[in-house]
Structures are given as C-alpha cells and as structure tokens.
Design an enzyme around this catalytic site. Structure first.
Site, PDB file in Angstrom:
ATOM      1  N   GLU A   1      16.794 -49.808   3.642  1.00 32.65           N
ATOM      2  CA  GLU A   1      16.146 -50.476   5.108  1.00 32.65           C
ATOM      3  C   GLU A   1      15.587 -49.457   5.666  1.00 32.65           C
ATOM      4  OE1 GLU A   1      16.817 -53.908   8.171  1.00 32.65           O
ATOM      5  OE2 GLU A   1      18.154 -52.614   7.832  1.00 32.65           O
TER       6      GLU A   1
ATOM      7  N   LYS B   1      12.742 -60.531   4.917  1.00 33.28           N
ATOM      8  CA  LYS B   1      13.726 -60.681   5.636  1.00 33.28           C
ATOM      9  C   LYS B   1      13.963 -61.837   6.584  1.00 33.28           C
ATOM     10  CE  LYS B   1      17.020 -57.894   8.658  1.00 33.28           C
ATOM     11  NZ  LYS B   1      17.140 -56.592   9.148  1.00 33.28           N
TER      12      LYS B   1
ATOM     13  N   CYS C   1      20.126 -56.162   4.742  1.00 29.92           N
ATOM     14  CA  CYS C   1      20.803 -55.744   5.961  1.00 29.92           C
ATOM     15  C   CYS C   1      21.599 -57.041   6.532  1.00 29.92           C
ATOM     16  CB  CYS C   1      20.027 -54.981   6.874  1.00 29.92           C
ATOM     17  SG  CYS C   1      21.028 -54.088   8.083  1.00 29.92           S
TER      18      CYS C   1
END
Length: 277
Positions: A43, A120, A163
């Site tokens: 990321e 995301k 993440c």
C-alpha cells in the site's frame, strides 16, 4: 497450472515517487531473477503522503508513473500488483469530489495492460498509541463501492484487498465464495497495530478460508511520526507461515502449489460442514 511463483516487495516509501519507483524497479528485478511471476507491491508504494495524493493523481507525473509500471510488467512478462495508488476517477469514470481520491489496487498484466482494479472500502479512522496518535483516512480518501474482485493469474484465483480490510473477515469469506485461492493484503500497518495483530490476522484469514494469504507491508519510519511494521509474510491454507521478512526493505519469493491447497481443503472440508449461511 499447478504452481505459481509469487513475490512480495517490502518498502519504506517516502513522499518522492521517483525515489520510490527506483526502489521498486530494483526489487522487482531481483524477485524476477528468483523466479517470480506474480509480484505484489505494498500500500502507498509510490507516495507515502496522504495530503499529496490528490495532487499526484491530477498531475502529469501520474501518467509517467503508470506508464513506467506498465513497462516494468511488460519488460519481465509478469503480473504486477500495485498495492494501492491514488486515483481521481471512480470505476464508473466519474471524478472523486471534495479533493479526495480513491485508493486503488491495480493488477497489471504481462503485456503491460491494467487488467483490474479494486478500490479500498474500509478506511482507517482510528486512534493509536503512537506518535501520530490518530489516523483519519476518510479526510483524503473516498471509500470504494462494495465491488469485490477476484482475478485469474496463470490458473490461480487471486482475491484483492487493502490493509485495514484485513480486520473484516466477511470480505475474505466473500472472496473465497467467488473462488479465491490466494488472498492479497498489501498494507501499511502502523508499528503498534502491526506488532499486536498483523500476523494473527493474516493467519486467521488463511485458516478460516483455507487460502494462501500474502501480507505485503511497508516498513520503517516514513516521517517523524509515521512508523510501519513490515513483516511481510505468506501463510499456507493451513495457517503456516511459509516465508517472511522482518523490519527492513526487501522481498520474499515462494512457489505456491495447487496440491497444498487441495490437500488442505480435502482433509478438512470445513465448507461442507458449515451450518450458518
């Protein structure tokens, strides 16, 4: 195909995308020399500065950078996953408003074509007992739609995430239902939360979904307040840590096999025993 050689690139990315790109090029070359066919970047790989993401995404540098990544995948004939990168466009082509961006995970094919994107969906708006004290990704990032993605790479089904998604097991169960055999988690876990939970969460997602899980981290100090945990690792479908890094930049390579995946699922057929939909 029965096997796929996968690599994770661990970085200490900065606010200088050119410097970050140079490190990526060197580490990717090394991983490819060790046999990697699928290379995953962390990321924030090309820009570790949330306040500057919109500026980069709107600049001429954006095209230069993305063309360089396309060329890198094409040069080595590999699949290359950009863990996350700022985009000003949503998946429908509309522009993100309010000065924010989407955090997009891109999959680039061996011919240099951008094959798939995942935006995301879970944003890290939390308090942490570290020098930064609090994080609020929603100030600079717009969450993506609930549009989960699984892509085929040389016969392996690869599920995408980013993440903070790692803390939401229902996402990975849906990816598994979509056929995922390998779950990718490019990340920039804080040092505090990483030390507490990173390996536990990776192992749990592998065990409960009987998938390979690859966590690809940022590491070290990125500025005076932001330290990330590193410890990139690949877990087997049985929850074993197969290969890992510590807290320095570098890469890991591992040859995954379908045999290990099918053996685990046949010997412990959890999904056929499931009682709750």
């Amino acid at each position: 195909m029965n096997s796929l050689c996968i690599a994770a690139i661990q970085m200490t990315s900065t606010k200088d995308w050119r410097e970050n790109l140079s490190h990526v090029q060197n580490l990717v070359e090394s991983a490819v020399l060790d046999g990697a066919k699928l290379v995953v970047l962390p990321e924030n790989v090309f820009l570790f500065n949330g306040r500057a993401m919109r500026d980069l995404a709107e600049s001429d540098d954006q095209n230069i950078l993305l063309q360089a990544i396309s060329g890198l995948a094409q040069k080595y004939s590999i699949y290359l996953v950009i863990g996350s990168h700022p985009s000003i466009l949503r998946t429908d082509g509309e522009q993100v408003s309010s000065g924010r961006v989407r955090q997009t995970c891109w999959v680039v094919g061996p011919d240099g074509v951008f094959l798939e994107r995942y935006d995301k969906i879970h944003l890290f708006d939390v308090s942490v007992d570290d020098k930064a004290v609090s994080y609020k990704e929603s100030d600079v990032i717009e969450p993506g739609e609930l549009d989960l993605k699984v892509i085929d790479v040389d016969g392996f089904k690869i599920g995408l995430s980013i993440c903070y998604d790692l803390r939401f097991p229902e996402l990975y169960r849906e990816l598994m239902k979509m056929g995922a055999e390998v779950l990718l988690v490019p990340a920039a876990f804080t040092y505090v939360t990483g030390k507490a939970h990173w390996n536990t969460l990776l192992a749990a997602r592998a065990i409960e979904n009987q998938c390979y899980v690859l966590g690809v981290g940022q590491c070290g100090w990125h500025n005076e307040t932001r330290q990330t945990y590193g410890h990139s690792a690949l877990y087997s479908p049985f929850g074993e840590r197969l290969v890992s890094l510590q807290e320095e930049p570098g890469y890991i390579v591992f040859n995954m096999t379908k045999t290990a995946l099918s053996d685990c699922r046949q010997k412990m057929p959890c999904f056929s025993h499931k009682r709750i939909p």
